[in-house]
Design a protein around this motif. Sequence first.
Motif, PDB file in Angstrom:
ATOM      1  N   GLU A  42       0.836  -1.200   0.000  1.00 17.95           N
ATOM      2  CA  GLU A  42       0.000   0.000   0.000  1.00 17.95           C
ATOM      3  C   GLU A  42       0.870   1.249   0.000  1.00 17.95           C
ATOM      4  O   GLU A  42       1.997   1.234   0.482  1.00 17.95           O
ATOM      5  N   TYR A  50      -8.928   4.142  -1.407  1.00 18.66           N
ATOM      6  CA  TYR A  50      -9.960   3.152  -1.067  1.00 18.66           C
ATOM      7  C   TYR A  50     -10.715   3.512   0.197  1.00 18.66           C
ATOM      8  O   TYR A  50     -11.827   3.023   0.428  1.00 18.66           O
ATOM      9  N   THR A  76      -1.508  -5.876  -3.444  1.00 19.52           N
ATOM     10  CA  THR A  76      -2.288  -4.652  -3.542  1.00 19.52           C
ATOM     11  C   THR A  76      -2.200  -4.093  -4.955  1.00 19.52           C
ATOM     12  O   THR A  76      -1.113  -3.997  -5.523  1.00 19.52           O
ATOM     13  N   GLU A  82      -8.024  -0.408  -6.660  1.00 21.34           N
ATOM     14  CA  GLU A  82      -8.468  -0.586  -5.273  1.00 21.34           C
ATOM     15  C   GLU A  82      -9.706   0.258  -4.989  1.00 21.34           C
ATOM     16  O   GLU A  82     -10.619  -0.185  -4.294  1.00 21.34           O
ATOM     17  N   LYS A 211      -8.933  -7.749   2.712  1.00 23.42           N
ATOM     18  CA  LYS A 211      -9.524  -7.982   1.395  1.00 23.42           C
ATOM     19  C   LYS A 211     -10.900  -8.645   1.444  1.00 23.42           C
ATOM     20  O   LYS A 211     -11.737  -8.384   0.576  1.00 23.42           O
TER      21      LYS A 211
END
Length: 323
Positions: A42, A50, A76, A82, A211
């Motif tokens: 990330e 997100y 990611t 995302e 997730k």
Amino acid sequence: MAKNKLDTFKNHLGYDGKKINMDKAVLILNEIGVTATNDIGETPLIIASYLERIEILKLIIEQTQNIDHKVQGSITETALLEACGQRRLESIKLLVDAGANLEQEDRFGLTPLSKIFTNTFSDPIPSAKYLVSIGAKITDKVIKMGMSWNKEKFTDFLKFINYDLESGSLPVDDTIQQKALKIYTSIDIENLHNVLNKNDYFKTAKVIWQKLVPKSGQADTIQGELLRAIEKLRDEAQRNGNINFNKNCHGILIDFLRKHLINNKIFEPEIIIQINSDIERLSKANSPYTDDDIYDRITERIVDWYLNNPIQIQHDQNDKLYC
């Protein structure tokens, strides 16, 4: 150090229900910069996108050179992918305005428009309408994912945008639809756990949680619901001392763990004995178990279960479950 501070930045933006503190988030951002990354790939741009923290997202975009940056080898995806996975429409608009590629693909070949229809915890149609309005292509995968989400609503969407759906493009076989859904939304669990995380169960479980476990309500997959179940039990015991332990919540979660983890096709007999013993200990409503070892041990078995079931399996929501 930057990795840890990026996770703190994420928490200050309100991740997982934490209190938002934008001033502290900005201070950390100024310290670590927009190129900082954490263990799962990330960046500040991805996190702000997100979570849809618009003001700080605008600030980050101004300092970002590659709006479609992705840390190589990480699970990611880019900020746009995302954001689409979470249906964060305002974030999507800002990223597209900044030049994000509408036809980029994730590791499963899903474009942003396809991504809109995966793991749908919220209505995908507003975001889908926006992407189509600015030129996103309706590919075969978009159709497959849309039909897997909701055949009737997706067909209405196609009619709304005057899309000429050829009969040959429609995946009418429900089995094919479900297979496509499972494949396209899967985490590459073997690569994640064995390669990226070097068999670190905590790191792998953290990604599964991020997730596959929604902020509220049941997970869409069995893999996600197993992890949600053990963490619900941990939270009730450690935070509340099992005061709210009841058969319509924690009792059902106990049964769910038993149903899936007691499996001699996956685990050796001695491991099954341990799982049985651990679950039995957690089922004692009047005697809350507050140490972490049992919860952590079951979490490891959930990761092992996922490794043996690498394609996500749809979880049918239990109408009797009230937590």
